[in-house]
Design an enzyme around this catalytic site. Structure first.
Site, PDB file in Angstrom:
ATOM      1  N   GLU A  38       0.791  -0.761   0.059  1.00  0.00           N
ATOM      2  CA  GLU A  38      -0.253   0.036   0.124  1.00  0.00           C
ATOM      3  C   GLU A  38       0.815   0.724   0.368  1.00  0.00           C
ATOM      4  O   GLU A  38       1.335   1.317   0.600  1.00  0.00           O
ATOM      5  CB  GLU A  38      -0.827  -0.380   1.082  1.00  0.00           C
ATOM      6  N   CYS A  98      -1.340   8.232   3.965  1.00  0.00           N
ATOM      7  CA  CYS A  98      -1.498   6.793   2.247  1.00  0.00           C
ATOM      8  C   CYS A  98      -2.683   8.029   1.361  1.00  0.00           C
ATOM      9  O   CYS A  98      -2.811   7.406   0.052  1.00  0.00           O
ATOM     10  CB  CYS A  98      -1.308   5.776   2.613  1.00  0.00           C
TER      11      CYS A  98
END
Length: 520
Positions: free
Chosen positions: A95, A134
């Site tokens: 990720e 993120c």
């Protein structure tokens, strides 16, 4: 995102969790919570506590191990090239930080509720977390005529944000954790300057509060989050790839094309109240994003925001975002387990899986399975009912009683013209209801409740005068921990006088572990 969230699906399957952090990030984790006044590193067991060092970690992994990584795309590339990942069979889920965007629909004007939602969402993502996030918004794409109103509204909100020591109750945004991080951010700001027109709004005013804001301005500018942004009407492709802010756009298609230049992202959001805009943008964004939030006045109160996925959602993204996904609930656990296809006879599949498989042996003991508590039930226990005729009067009564007077049940001529029926047929739910009457044991007993039906399918029409029978088989038994009952899934097949299946489904019941039950 949160370390605890990433670890939670791994623990039930016995997987070890080793969180790594750079030293500046460890300092940040110690100071980011104003209510936490501990001195020194976090205690062992704290979700924010780093566990060991990553030196040589991947060298110790084998084909039975998996690695879930959250971080930069550059570091993800290094991990992908590790010999144990390339040749050793170690599974790697990534990720990576991505160029997430938020798009303002062309239907939105400054006096619309969606305008305030858009501005609030962007500011929240710019200021909610000091450090790496993120899913944060890194590109803001707005229609060209709305560029100036959006910039002014963002500046007005950001001017109220005070940056500094999070222990100060007046501070609303934490500073960077180290001089090294500040140098990295300043370098990124210079890249912004090279590709876009800088737009700055510094703190103004007089008095102690204004002086405190001015003292924090250097950090604020270095963060390039709450005082610096960029605008470019015709962005260079390299500028978008480098993560620089987006321009005003002239068409919905332009926004989709700019979003796609990110080469794959974790999250995107579109703020619009126009169904056509929502449909066009979401369809264009979907191939490039793991999650898309469509925000308007109707769902704003329930929305978790651009950067906060719900636990049950897929969290991940294609391309630059890593190509992996984190899953919530049981899906998150299954994603870390090996899936193996087993080929065998129905009897042996039943023995291996503990779930009855169609075609496997059934056991009819003479005792009705509904009279057996969970402790006595066995996979394959079965009851085969006697047949029952379905007369025309029953079909007519069911239609009148329920109000379901669809022509196939009430109009002989119209039903005869139907190529699927060729005459009056029984309601599917009448068939299921009659089947229940054939297999249920009515007296009080271990079966406490029916809590659902799964996979119901009507396979063959039941015409007036046909007869039906049902075969009910224990398919799966799941005791509930901490309860005096468990779940039993029954395989139900209803057949007609010719032995053809007319309906198939799973019946879900709660069954007492012992009977009679003991009180207290």
């Amino acid at each position: 995102m949160g370390d605890a969230r990433e670890a939670r699906p791994r623990l039930p399957r016995g997987a070890a969790v080793d969180r790594q952090a750079r030293e500046p990030d460890r300092v940040r984790h110690r100071t980011r919570r104003p209510a936490d006044h501990r001195v020194g590193p976090p205690a062992r067991g704290d979700p924010a506590a780093p566990h060991g060092t990553s030196d040589g970690l991947l060298d110790r992994l084998t084909v039975q191990d998996s690695v879930a990584f959250t971080g930069s795309a550059h570091t993800a590339g290094l991990l992908r090239r590790h010999p144990n990942v390339l040749d050793g069979g170690v599974r790697l889920g990534v990720e990576a930080d991505s160029l997430n965007c938020s798009i303002l629909g062309p239907d939105v004007r400054p006096d619309d509720p969606e305008f305030d939602l858009f501005v609030k969402g962007v500011v929240t993502e710019m200021t909610v977390k000091a450090g790496q996030k993120c899913t944060a918004i890194r590109r803001v794409l707005v229609p060209a005529p709305m560029a100036e109103p959006v910039i002014e509204a963002l500046a007005a909100r950001l001017a109220k944000v005070t940056v500094g020591d999070p222990r100060n109750p007046d501070v609303r945004m934490g500073a960077l954790a180290s001089l090294g991080q500040r140098a990295e951010v300043r370098k990124a700001v210079e890249a912004l300057r090279a590709a876009a027109e800088p737009r700055r709004r510094g703190p103004g005013g007089r008095g102690p509060a204004a002086r405190r804001r001015r003292r924090t301005r250097r950090v604020h500018d270095a963060a390039a989050a709450a005082r610096a942004s960029g605008r470019r009407r015709t962005p260079r492709r390299g500028a978008v790839r480098a993560g620089r802010h987006g321009p005003g756009v002239r068409r919905v298609g332009d926004a989709v094309e700019l979003a796609a230049r990110g080469r794959g992202s974790l999250a995107a959001s579109v703020v619009t109240h126009d169904p056509d805009v929502a449909r066009t943008v979401v369809r264009g964004l979907a191939p490039w994003h793991g999650r898309v939030l469509v925000l308007d006045r109707d769902d704003a109160k329930e929305s978790t925001g651009h950067g906060s996925p719900l636990p049950a959602l897929v969290h991940g993204g294609p391309g630059r975002a890593g190509g992996g996904e984190e899953l919530g609930g049981i899906r998150g656990v299954l994603g870390h387990m090996q899936r193996t296809a087993v080929q065998a006879s129905p009897d042996l599949l039943t023995a291996v899986t503990g779930t009855w498989t169609a075609g496997a042996a059934r056991t009819e003991t003479g005792a009705h399975p509904f009279r057996k508590p969970l402790a006595d039930l066995r996979i394959g226990d079965t009851i085969a009912s006697a047949p029952r005729t379905v007369p025309l009067d029953d079909i007519a009564h069911f239609a009148d009683f329920t109000g379901d007077t669809f022509y196939a049940h009430t109009d002989p001529e119209a039903a005869a013209r139907n190529p699927l029926f060729g005459g009056i047929v029984a309601h599917g739910y009448l068939v299921v209801s009659l089947a229940a009457g054939l297999f249920v044991d009515p007296a009080p007993g271990p079966v406490l409740a029916n809590f659902g039906v799964d996979g119901l399918r009507f396979l063959t029409p039941v015409k007036a005068g046909d007869s039906i029978a049902v075969t009910l088989t224990v398919k799966q038994i799941t005791p509930r921990a901490g309860a005096d009952y468990g779940e039993v899934r029954w395989d139900a097949v209803v057949t007609n006088q010719d032995g053809k299946p007319v309906a198939a489904y799973d019946v879900l019941t709660l069954v007492a572990k012992t009977w009679p039950q003991t009180s207290g």
